[in-house]
Design a protein around this motif. Structure first.
Motif, PDB file in Angstrom:
ATOM      1  N   ILE A 206      40.155  50.491  42.530  1.00 32.97           N
ATOM      2  CA  ILE A 206      41.229  50.144  43.458  1.00 32.97           C
ATOM      3  C   ILE A 206      41.350  51.190  44.563  1.00 32.97           C
ATOM      4  O   ILE A 206      41.588  50.860  45.733  1.00 32.97           O
ATOM      5  CB  ILE A 206      42.559  49.993  42.689  1.00 32.97           C
ATOM      6  CG1 ILE A 206      42.505  48.740  41.794  1.00 32.97           C
ATOM      7  CG2 ILE A 206      43.738  49.905  43.650  1.00 32.97           C
ATOM      8  CD1 ILE A 206      43.715  48.573  40.903  1.00 32.97           C
ATOM      9  N   ARG A 209      38.550  50.442  46.828  1.00 31.35           N
ATOM     10  CA  ARG A 209      38.704  49.137  47.493  1.00 31.35           C
ATOM     11  C   ARG A 209      40.133  48.645  47.287  1.00 31.35           C
ATOM     12  O   ARG A 209      40.419  47.882  46.370  1.00 31.35           O
ATOM     13  CB  ARG A 209      37.707  48.121  46.921  1.00 31.35           C
ATOM     14  CG  ARG A 209      36.247  48.482  47.145  1.00 31.35           C
ATOM     15  CD  ARG A 209      35.353  47.500  46.390  1.00 31.35           C
ATOM     16  NE  ARG A 209      35.643  46.121  46.763  1.00 31.35           N
ATOM     17  CZ  ARG A 209      35.267  45.063  46.047  1.00 31.35           C
ATOM     18  NH1 ARG A 209      34.593  45.239  44.924  1.00 31.35           N
ATOM     19  NH2 ARG A 209      35.562  43.834  46.448  1.00 31.35           N
ATOM     20  N   PRO A 210      41.065  49.074  48.135  1.00 28.37           N
ATOM     21  CA  PRO A 210      42.463  48.653  47.978  1.00 28.37           C
ATOM     22  C   PRO A 210      42.641  47.140  48.027  1.00 28.37           C
ATOM     23  O   PRO A 210      43.644  46.619  47.521  1.00 28.37           O
ATOM     24  CB  PRO A 210      43.158  49.326  49.172  1.00 28.37           C
ATOM     25  CG  PRO A 210      42.287  50.495  49.519  1.00 28.37           C
ATOM     26  CD  PRO A 210      40.891  50.044  49.232  1.00 28.37           C
ATOM     27  N   ALA A 211      41.675  46.432  48.596  1.00 30.43           N
ATOM     28  CA  ALA A 211      41.782  44.974  48.668  1.00 30.43           C
ATOM     29  C   ALA A 211      41.795  44.322  47.284  1.00 30.43           C
ATOM     30  O   ALA A 211      42.186  43.148  47.158  1.00 30.43           O
ATOM     31  CB  ALA A 211      40.623  44.405  49.485  1.00 30.43           C
ATOM     32  N   LEU A 212      41.390  45.072  46.237  1.00 29.18           N
ATOM     33  CA  LEU A 212      41.433  44.521  44.882  1.00 29.18           C
ATOM     34  C   LEU A 212      42.851  44.242  44.422  1.00 29.18           C
ATOM     35  O   LEU A 212      43.059  43.507  43.444  1.00 29.18           O
ATOM     36  CB  LEU A 212      40.754  45.490  43.905  1.00 29.18           C
ATOM     37  CG  LEU A 212      39.223  45.572  43.975  1.00 29.18           C
ATOM     38  CD1 LEU A 212      38.708  46.662  43.046  1.00 29.18           C
ATOM     39  CD2 LEU A 212      38.604  44.237  43.595  1.00 29.18           C
ATOM     40  N   LEU A 213      43.850  44.815  45.110  1.00 30.77           N
ATOM     41  CA  LEU A 213      45.237  44.547  44.754  1.00 30.77           C
ATOM     42  C   LEU A 213      45.703  43.179  45.245  1.00 30.77           C
ATOM     43  O   LEU A 213      46.722  42.657  44.771  1.00 30.77           O
ATOM     44  CB  LEU A 213      46.148  45.625  45.343  1.00 30.77           C
ATOM     45  CG  LEU A 213      46.039  47.033  44.739  1.00 30.77           C
ATOM     46  CD1 LEU A 213      46.883  48.014  45.543  1.00 30.77           C
ATOM     47  CD2 LEU A 213      46.478  47.031  43.289  1.00 30.77           C
ATOM     48  N   LEU A 214      44.983  42.598  46.186  1.00 37.87           N
ATOM     49  CA  LEU A 214      45.437  41.352  46.800  1.00 37.87           C
ATOM     50  C   LEU A 214      45.590  40.203  45.809  1.00 37.87           C
ATOM     51  O   LEU A 214      46.563  39.452  45.896  1.00 37.87           O
ATOM     52  CB  LEU A 214      44.484  40.963  47.936  1.00 37.87           C
ATOM     53  CG  LEU A 214      44.522  41.879  49.168  1.00 37.87           C
ATOM     54  CD1 LEU A 214      43.518  41.413  50.203  1.00 37.87           C
ATOM     55  CD2 LEU A 214      45.930  41.909  49.759  1.00 37.87           C
ATOM     56  N   TRP A 244      41.753  33.557  41.444  1.00 40.96           N
ATOM     57  CA  TRP A 244      41.314  34.688  42.265  1.00 40.96           C
ATOM     58  C   TRP A 244      41.250  35.959  41.420  1.00 40.96           C
ATOM     59  O   TRP A 244      40.298  36.740  41.509  1.00 40.96           O
ATOM     60  CB  TRP A 244      42.270  34.860  43.439  1.00 40.96           C
ATOM     61  CG  TRP A 244      41.794  35.820  44.503  1.00 40.96           C
ATOM     62  CD1 TRP A 244      40.572  36.435  44.564  1.00 40.96           C
ATOM     63  CD2 TRP A 244      42.525  36.264  45.646  1.00 40.96           C
ATOM     64  NE1 TRP A 244      40.500  37.245  45.673  1.00 40.96           N
ATOM     65  CE2 TRP A 244      41.678  37.160  46.355  1.00 40.96           C
ATOM     66  CE3 TRP A 244      43.795  36.004  46.127  1.00 40.96           C
ATOM     67  CZ2 TRP A 244      42.089  37.786  47.528  1.00 40.96           C
ATOM     68  CZ3 TRP A 244      44.207  36.629  47.302  1.00 40.96           C
ATOM     69  CH2 TRP A 244      43.356  37.507  47.990  1.00 40.96           C
ATOM     70  N   CYS A 245      42.254  36.156  40.568  1.00 41.91           N
ATOM     71  CA  CYS A 245      42.238  37.304  39.653  1.00 41.91           C
ATOM     72  C   CYS A 245      41.028  37.249  38.726  1.00 41.91           C
ATOM     73  O   CYS A 245      40.389  38.269  38.433  1.00 41.91           O
ATOM     74  CB  CYS A 245      43.520  37.340  38.824  1.00 41.91           C
ATOM     75  SG  CYS A 245      45.018  37.748  39.746  1.00 41.91           S
ATOM     76  N   ALA A 248      38.074  38.447  40.601  1.00 46.48           N
ATOM     77  CA  ALA A 248      38.134  39.820  41.115  1.00 46.48           C
ATOM     78  C   ALA A 248      38.209  40.876  40.022  1.00 46.48           C
ATOM     79  O   ALA A 248      37.732  42.001  40.217  1.00 46.48           O
ATOM     80  CB  ALA A 248      39.342  39.970  42.048  1.00 46.48           C
TER      81      ALA A 248
END
Length: 483
Positions: A206, A209-214, A244-245, A248
């Motif tokens: 995370i 790649r902070p986008a994994l929090l989306l 999506w989860c 990801a």
């Protein structure tokens, strides 16, 4: 040099467990089962309305998952401890003894039915490692829920103030959603140490790649939308975000997220936070629970397929980059990664040491002892070298009995010391399957990039190769640095 040494390796005698140790082990296992059942039952009883089943009953799924993962716990003592845990939790919360016994019988009947089917499920499917694994979990969940529903409804439908068929459906749906939501988490749960590593790895991903929090943020927004809008379709609002989860996140993380969503939805509906605007009858509740159970199957199936795909890709990448016999890097992978390490070291201004290693007189091993013995020597040599190198070092097989090592941040003196250590460990006898042991020696050539003007990995390896041939010419079984 290759020599043959004969020696015997008698197997260590098996140590029989003493009766006291066996009794102590069984007692500890039974205590674990009883504590899990008692604690989970107490939690479930808190959600049990009068004359009804609990709104959320995690005990049976936890017990089945525990028995499936640790079959040794499913001993007669384990089953007896589980029964004791059920009975103690009910009696201590004020349930009458006849009702307690009926409920305990139903709970154990469901767990037993699921356990008997689980014994025929492959280990890979228990770990959800195949695309259809979740369907096996669903089948086990359905059988366990049916066992509990039949046993419970036959003895308790009067207590529930329902007809037999209605009570069976009510019981079945409650058990099914619990099994489908909880079983995957129990089956996939890592050890405490593994959980810490998984958590650290997830947090590291995370941070990179902070986008994994989306996906998680999207799921939270979908849940909030369901609370605000309500209606029968509210339980389907989180489905896209849940899928999506599944794409990801890792499989275990997806299982935990799915479980939390199921728990939240059931509790929110029961407490009125989500108004589905349904009639206050039993049939909509049964339909809702069945829908939640089937909804939970979708993201876990997607996550299983994604995990199987990632595992296959990782296997293919490993096969493409590694030598099949020795499991070290092949020539092309070594050169590709080595160029990257050399460029990085050049930018940092640190030296890089290269070594070429060649097993002495290896052809005579194949000629005198056969190719199987030669393969055993190569595999043993590679294993020894690999375990004595730093994590940032590269080790590869260039062909035949020739290997290469690349060590970033190592100067000439340290490289010679490493070479001597590798030469020493290589001289230990290699034990063959038939009891023979072969003495093997290795010659090592060393070259260091610092101050040598060697900008290309191929030039550095060429210098190490020249040093290797000098070591061979000087009598083998030695380490020589490039001049």
């Amino acid at each position: 040099m290759v020599g043959q040494v004969r020696h015997s390796t008698p197997g260590a005698p098996a140590v029989a467990e003493s009766p006291f140790a066996t009794l102590r082990r069984l007692a500890l296992q039974a205590l674990l089962v009883a504590c899990v059942v008692f604690a989970a039952s107490g939690l479930g009883i808190l959600t049990r309305p009068e004359h009804q089943l609990a709104s959320f009953w995690p005990t049976n799924a936890l017990l089945l998952g525990l028995f499936a993962r640790r079959p040794a716990l499913a001993s007669p003592a384990g089953w007896a401890a589980a029964a004791l845990g059920y009975v103690a939790a009910d009696l201590l919360t004020g349930t009458s003894l006849p009702t307690t016994l009926r409920l305990t019988m139903a709970n154990l009947a469901g767990v037993l039915a699921g356990y008997l089917l689980f014994r025929h499920v492959r280990h890979e499917d228990r770990r959800l490692q195949h695309p259809l694994s979740m369907l096996w979990v669903l089948a086990v969940s359905a059988v366990a829920a049916l066992g509990a529903a039949l046993a419970g409804s036959l003895s308790s439908h009067a207590m529930m103030r329902m007809g037999f068929l209605t009570a069976s459906g009510f019981w079945f749906s409650a058990e099914l959603v619990s099994y489908v939501a909880i079983l995957p988490v129990v089956l996939l749960a890592p050890t405490p140490a593994g959980f810490v590593r998984t958590l650290r790895g997830q947090l590291g991903r995370i941070r990179q790649r902070p986008a994994l929090l989306l996906p998680g943020v999207a799921l939270g927004l979908a849940i909030l939308l369901g609370v605000l809008i309500g209606g029968p379709g509210a339980i389907a609002f989180p489905v896209p975000a849940l899928l999506w989860c599944a794409l990801a996140y890792r499989l275990f993380t997806t299982a935990v997220v799915t479980l939390l969503l199921c728990m939240w939805t059931l509790i929110a509906i029961a407490t009125g936070l989500i108004d589905l605007q349904l009639e206050a009858t039993v049939q909509p509740v049964i339909s809702l629970r069945m829908g939640m159970a089937l909804l939970a199957v979708a993201p876990l199936t997607v996550a299983s397929v994604n995990a199987a795909r990632n595992h296959l890709l990782a296997s293919l990448n490993h096969a493409a980059d590694h030598d099949a016999l020795t499991a070290v890097l092949n020539r092309s992978a070594f050169l590709r990664r080595g160029r990257q390490r050399l460029d990085q070291a050049r930018g940092d201004g640190t030296p890089v040491a290269a070594m070429m290693l060649d097993i002495d007189h290896f052809k005579s091993v194949n000629d005198r002892h056969g190719h199987a013995a030669g393969d055993a020597v190569l595999a043993a040599f590679a294993q020894r070298v690999r375990t004595h190198l730093r994590e940032d070092g590269l080790f590869g097989r260039f062909g035949g009995e020739e290997f290469a090592v690349l060590l970033p941040g190592v100067d000439a003196d340290a490289a010679l010391a490493v070479g001597e250590r590798l030469r020493h460990i290589a001289s230990e006898a290699v034990l063959l399957d038939d009891g023979r042991a072969l003495d093997v020696t290795v010659s090592v050539g060393v070259a260091v990039s610092s101050g040598s003007g060697l900008d290309r990995l191929e030039d550095l390896l060429h210098q190490a190769d020249n040093a290797l041939y000098r070591a061979k010419a000087m009598g083998r079984n030695r380490v020589i640095a490039s001049s």
